[in-house]
Write a protein that holds these residues in place. Structure first.
Motif: not given
Length: 200
Positions: A53, A56-58, A60
Motif C-alpha cells: 500500500a 502511511s504514517l505508520e 514512515k
C-alpha cells in the motif's frame, strides 16, 4: 546463489504469559541471512515492499527507525536527485492480543491500628496487615509486531542481506516499538547468518 527464506519466529504462550508489566516483556527475537561475504556499504534508500500500500504514517515511523540503524551501520543517504547504491525494503505487521489479566488497582487495606469508621486513602483501617483487591481482574493489551528488512543492490535487485525481528510490547508504549525492533534487528550487523538471537 540465493539467500534462504526466513524461518518462522514463534511467540509461545509462555512468553505472553510473562508479560504482566513492561519490565517483564520478553526480548526481541531476531534472525538474519546473508551470503557470508563482507556486506558492502554505500548510499541507501528505504522503500516499502513492492506491491504494498502507499506509504502511511505508520510506515514512515518504521522506515525512519530502519534508516537510523542503517546510518549507524555505515550506510549514507544519497544526494538529492542521485540514485542510491542500495535499496532497503521494509515490511511490518502489528497485531494486538489480550495478555494475562492484571488486578484492578483499587483495593481495601486492612491495617494501621483499628477501625477508622470510614474510608481513608482508598482503604479501611481494621488492624492487622493485610490488603485485598476489589473488582475484576482486567486483561492486559499487548502489541505483537514484526519488522522485515531486505537490503538489495539497486542495479540488479539482488539481495545481500535479509533480516526479521519480532517482539511484544505494552499497547500503551506502541510508539516505541518501531525503534525497538529496528535496533534489535541491526544489533551486531550483519550478524551470524541463519541464527536466531534474542535482544533486550
Amino acid at each position: 546463489m540465493t539467500i534462504r527464506p526466513f524461518l518462522a519466529l514463534g511467540l509461545g504462550a509462555a512468553a505472553l504469559a510473562g508479560c504482566t508489566t513492561t519490565a517483564a516483556l520478553p526480548p526481541t527475537d531476531v534472525i538474519r541471512y546473508h551470503l557470508g561475504d563482507p556486506i558492502p556499504r554505500g548510499t541507501i534508500a528505504v522503500e516499502p515492499l513492492s506491491g504494498g500500500a502507499p506509504a502511511s504514517l505508520e510506515f514512515k515511523t518504521y522506515a525512519a527507525a530502519v534508516q537510523t540503524e542503517l546510518l549507524k551501520a555505515g550506510y549514507s543517504v544519497p544526494a538529492q536527485g542521485a540514485m542510491p547504491d542500495f535499496v532497503a525494503t521494509v515490511g511490518f505487521t502489528r497485531t494486538s492480543r489480550e495478555g494475562p489479566p492484571r488486578q484492578s488497582p483499587v483495593s481495601i487495606g486492612i491495617g494501621g491500628g483499628g477501625y477508622s469508621g470510614g474510608w481513608r486513602g482508598g482503604g479501611v483501617g481494621l488492624g492487622g496487615g493485610v490488603s485485598f483487591p476489589i473488582g475484576k481482574r482486567r486483561p492486559t493489551e499487548l502489541l505483537v509486531a514484526e519488522l522485515a528488512v531486505t537490503i538489495k543492490r539497486r542495479v540488479d535487485q539482488s539481495p545481500i542481506w535479509e533480516g526479521k525481528a519480532q517482539g511484544i510490547s505494552d499497547l500503551k508504549r506502541a510508539d516505541e516499538q518501531a525503534g525497538r525492533l529496528a535496533h534489535a534487528l541491526f544489533t551486531g550487523f550483519p550478524g551470524q547468518s541463519g541464527r536466531t538471537i534474542s535482544v533486550r
